[in-house]
Enzyme design. Structure first.
Site, short mmCIF file in Angstrom:
data_model
loop_
_atom_site.label_atom_id
_atom_site.label_comp_id
_atom_site.label_asym_id
_atom_site.label_seq_id
_atom_site.Cartn_x
_atom_site.Cartn_y
_atom_site.Cartn_z
N ARG A 1 0.80 -1.21 0.00
CA ARG A 1 0.00 0.00 0.00
C ARG A 1 0.84 1.28 0.00
O ARG A 1 0.48 2.29 -0.59
CB ARG A 1 -0.84 -0.03 1.28
N ARG B 1 -9.18 0.93 4.28
CA ARG B 1 -8.00 1.78 4.12
C ARG B 1 -8.04 2.69 2.87
O ARG B 1 -7.26 2.51 1.93
CB ARG B 1 -6.73 0.92 4.12
N ASP C 1 0.12 -1.29 15.52
CA ASP C 1 1.06 -2.31 15.01
C ASP C 1 1.63 -3.19 16.13
O ASP C 1 2.38 -4.13 15.84
CB ASP C 1 2.20 -1.64 14.23
#
Ligand code: UD1
Length: 424
Positions: free
Chosen positions: A97, A126, A309
């Site tokens: 991405r 997203r 994350d």
């Protein structure tokens, strides 16, 4: 496809060195498109996403010789002096991405860019609307056809841009584009992640005039051109945090060299609350875990909040902690895929929308599991380290996108972990 096999139950001990940050390196490598001069970067991690970035840049016409880096050196030189093509194709943007980040530098320097939209991915929709709004505010004309975004501009002009969300990628894309715009750009509600600050440092060393990176208002005074740079990428805070959690999970004694506490405050506060024993100095973070791990609640938030994350890794720690923990994910809408795999290993996790209720079970048991995205994969590795018996993880290519030589680093710390190569 390769698999990773782990015999759990080994206590980790020793030293592990954190690699350069993937999420800082990707935009920084891409920022080399802003100048025809050579840009040299150190601490560039050997990861699949970096190879994808090199492929992306060479598809645009970058003819740099990357052999030394490919052979194992951590230094890479890029020179975008022969850019002839302005298109980032679907196959690369879909693989990674962050490829979408070329749109800002390309339209700023060459006045044109054609970039595939990323589409959905395993962790949610997203979108890239904030990137595009920002570029439009800088005067680019944006058209979307056949799955591609085309951006054109004779010359970008500085503007005041408010981001509805502090998007990391949108902040980076707009910041890069604004370096070559005419006049001043203000990005309000900008993302404050350390990777933004590192990108701004690299750009300023190229001659850009950026102030306020790392705060929620970034000011960029446009310049006519940028020059070459020599820049060292910051250590990867997510890799560092993953090793810190691995050490705590296995009741180990590990020095995570290069881990920066100033980049990991939210994690370290939570770990302290959970009873993890650690010390930190200029060299890194040393975990020496003896006592029990207690359950704590965690909510992911934009930096300096708890990083999304590290949510999957923290869930593993909570899965074996004493008590019940509520983990709330506020950044991505579908980021609990690791939960059902952890359940297969004996964890007790109940999902309720954006919340996971994790009842600590003390022990996990090894099982065959499947990785679904980058951070979920590392969570399964951590679970395998602490589980009784054998854990076999398939689809580990996700892991290779973000963790440099993870099985080597963990073996060195005493884990019993092997990669079994498989046919593709
Ligand atoms: C970056 C990191 C990724 C991390 C994420 C959040 C890189 C290469 N990747 O991803 O590891 O998980 O930050 O810390 O640095 N959004 C919009 N519109 C946009 C852009 C984003 O709605 O135009 C939404 C996203 O869907 C998501 C949220 O904003 O829900 C955060 O996304 P963003 O900060 O942009 O993440 P990335 O830059 O893609």
């Amino acid at each position: 496809m390769d698999r990773i096999i782990i015999q759990g139950g080994k206590r980790l001990s020793g030293e592990v060195v954190v690699s350069g940050s993937k999420n800082a390196a990707l935009p920084i490598l891409i920022s080399s498109l802003l100048t025809p001069e050579p840009c040299t970067y150190q601490s560039v991690p050997h990861l699949a996403d970096i190879r994808t970035t090199i492929k992306l840049l060479s598809g645009l016409g970058d003819k740099s010789d990357n052999q030394r880096w490919l052979d194992g050196a951590d230094e890479l030189t890029l020179q975008a002096d022969q850019i002839r093509n302005f298109e980032a194709p679907y196959d690369l943007v879909k693989t990674m991405r962050a490829s979408f980040l070329v749109i800002g530098p390309l339209v700023a320097r060459f006045g044109q860019a054609r970039v595939s939209t990323p589409g959905g991915c395993a962790i949610g929709a997203r979108p890239v609307d904030l990137h595009l709004k920002g570029l439009e505010a800088l005067g680019a004309t944006i058209e979307q056809t056949h799955g591609y975004v085309e951006a054109t501009a004779a010359k970008l002009r500085g503007a005041k841009i408010y981001l509805d969300l502090p998007s990391v990628g949108a902040t980076e894309n707009i910041m890069m584009a604004a370096t070559l715009a005419e006049g001043t750009t203000l990005i309000e509600n900008a993302a404050k992640e350390p990777e933004i600050d590192d990108l701004a440092k690299a750009l300023n060393a190229m001659g850009a005039r950026i102030q306020g990176a790392g705060t929620d208002i970034i000011q960029i005074d446009g310049v006519d051109s940028l020059g070459g740079v020599n820049h060292r990428i910051i250590p990867d805070r997510i890799e560092a945090g993953s090793f810190v959690i691995a050490a705590a999970l296995t009741h180990g004694d590990v020095l995570v060299k290069g881990a920066r506490t100033d980049h990991l405050e939210a994690l370290m506060i939570k770990l302290k609350e959970a009873g993890v024993s650690f010390t930190a100095d200029g060299h890194g973070i040393r975990v020496r875990q003896n006592g029990k791990i207690k359950s704590v609640d965690v909510k992911t938030l934009p930096y300096p909040g708890f990083p999304t994350d590290l949510q999957a890794q923290m869930m593993v720690l909570m899965a074996v902690a004493d008590g019940v923990s509520v983990i709330t994910e506020t950044i991505f809408e579908n980021r609990f895929m690791h939960a059902q795999e952890l359940d297969r290993m004996g964890a007790q996790i109940k999902l309720e929308g954006s919340r996971a209720i994790v009842r600590g079970v003390g022990d996990l048991s090894g099982a065959p599991v499947m990785a679904s995205d980058l951070r979920a994969s590392v969570a399964l590795v951590l679970a395998g380290l602490v589980a009784n018996g054998t854990t076999e993880i398939s689809r580990v290519y996700h892991l290779d996108r973000g963790y440099e030589q993870i099985e080597k680093k963990l073996s060195y710390l005493g884990a019993q972990i092997v990669r079994v190569p498989g046919a593709n």
